[in-house]
Every structure is written in C-alpha cells, then in structure tokens.
Design a protein around this motif. Structure first.
Motif: not given
Length: 276
Positions: A242-248
C-alpha cells in the motif's frame, strides 16, 4: 352519474394534479453551491476556509446537509470525516475544479493524488473532466501525480481521523502534515542516494517516493489503477504494498518485502540498504 360521484371524481383529479405538481417541482429543484466568506471556518477542524481567489481556495469543499444547512471545509478530507459523523446522508457535496475553480459534484470529480501543498496536506486535486486530470498527471511527473478515486481519499481521511482520535496526530501535525526527515542519509549497495522528493518522517516511519526507490533498487513496479498500491519485483521476490500519501512508501517496508537488508546507523543517521 349523480352529483356526489361527480364531486368525488373532481376532488380526486384536483388532489392528483396537486401531488404531481409537487413532485415535478421537487424533481426540478437543483441544490446550488454557495461561496464562503472571509470568516468561514471548517465545520470539521475549525481551521480557516479559503476563498475562491486565495491560493488554497481551490481545495475548499462544501456540503448541503439533509436538513438544508450549508457547511464549508478547508479540504475535502475534512468533509468526508464530517460526513462520517452524520446520522443522515447529505443532500449534496461539492469540491472545486483545480483549474477553473468551478464547483463540481462530489463523486463526479476526477481525483489526482500529487505532492502538492493543500490546507491539510491531503495532497489531492479534483478535476471536472477526466481529460484535465490526465493532462495534470502527464505534465506533473515530478509531483508524483497519479489518478486515484474517492475510495482512496476516504481511506486516507478516515486514517487521519482515527490517528487524531487515538492521540497519534497532534494539532501541529494536522496543520503541517508529515515532516521532512532532515539529515538522513540513504545508502544503497554502498552508494549514497539523493531523492528529488526528500525522504519524509511520517509519524515515526521514514518514507520515500515509491517510484524513485523502485528505480534505485533496480526493481520493477506495476501500479494499480486506483494509485493506492504497487506490486514491486526484485529478482525472484515480489510484493504488493500500500502507498502512503503523495506516492510515498515506507522505505524499510518496501526494501524488506523484496528481500533487501536494511540497517540503521544512529551515529551517522544513515539508512544502509543492501539489495544484492
């Protein structure tokens, strides 16, 4: 036909006609969005709601509640969290088009996740047309822009709300979002790395741009259509994350998922990664 039957028929026709008129009037009524004023506060977090002409005004959202109240929010994430507290579904919700600033119905707006500054650091922009959203993604690769959907926005908003309730996210973090991980050095296979998008300290976890980390590890990636997860393959190992916000993404999470060894040197504030 006697006069009583005639009167009954006439009365029935009048009542039916009135009912149809009411239904027609109701169906023809369309709720219209309004504009906030300079003193408007977010109904969820009580922060300033930005006006249309202000830089952050493009992220303002609004809701028409079931009982007819118009509420404004500094960010759509706050609107979704407020919606969770309601007993009845709102009549309507709107967000602004990122380009034109026109109001767009929630659900009909095309969502893009990007490393952009927003009032509550959700990092989402909204577009009336899919073509405009596609154009923004195409022209803003450095912002890690990617199309996503309202399910992902709601997921991020709910996570924020849960963290706030548990005390993991204090007021300052809510205002400013994840902090830059200043002074941290990243070494991969003996080589010092630099990132266009600086590593972040996201609630105690170091995150980096997923795209950049995948490239630096020499891995391959397949991004899901919603933009909320990625499948990474390095050698014989692969993992969907899973990705965090902003593609992090969590640096350690990705590296260890594909078999790389990660070590932290506290003296030099260096993350040492060996993927070979």
């Amino acid at each position: 036909m006697n006069w009583k039957k005639m009167m009954l028929m006439l009365l029935t026709l009048v009542l039916c006609s009135g009912a149809l008129s009411l239904v027609s009037a109701h169906e023809g009524h369309t709720a219209a969005p309004h504009e906030p004023d300079k003193d408007t506060k977010c109904a969820y977090c009580m922060m300033k709601v930005y006006l249309k002409e202000e830089e952050m005004g493009k992220f303002t959202a609004q809701m028409l509640t079931a009982d007819g109240k118009t509420l404004f929010f500094d960010d759509a994430g706050c609107m979704l969290n407020y919606k969770r507290t309601l007993a009845a579904e709102p009549q309507m919700m709107w967000v602004r088009d990122y380009n034109t600033l026109a109001w767009v119905e929630y659900g009909k707006a095309n969502v893009v996740s990007a490393n952009i500054k927003t009032p509550m650091q959700y990092g989402f922009a909204y577009f009336q047309t899919a073509a405009d959203a596609d154009s923004f993604v195409k022209n803003n690769n450095k912002l890690e822009a990617m199309k996503t959907d309202w399910t992902f926005v709601d997921k991020v908003a709910q996570k924020r709300s849960e963290m706030k309730m548990s005390g993991d996210m204090n007021h300052g973090q809510m205002n400013h979002g994840p902090a830059a991980a200043h002074g941290i050095i990243v070494m991969i296979n003996g080589q010092k790395q630099s990132f266009q998008q600086a590593p972040m300290n996201m609630h105690g976890k170091v995150t980096v741009s997923a795209k950049e980390l995948v490239q630096k590890l020499g891995a391959t990636a397949t991004w899901n259509a919603k933009g909320d997860s990625v499948t990474v393959k390095l050698g014989s190992k692969s993992a969907t994350l899973s990705l965090e916000q902003h593609g992090q993404i969590g640096l350690r999470t990705l590296c260890e998922a594909v078999g790389a060894h990660v070590r932290w040197d506290g003296k030099t504030k260096t993350i040492i990664i060996n993927s070979k």
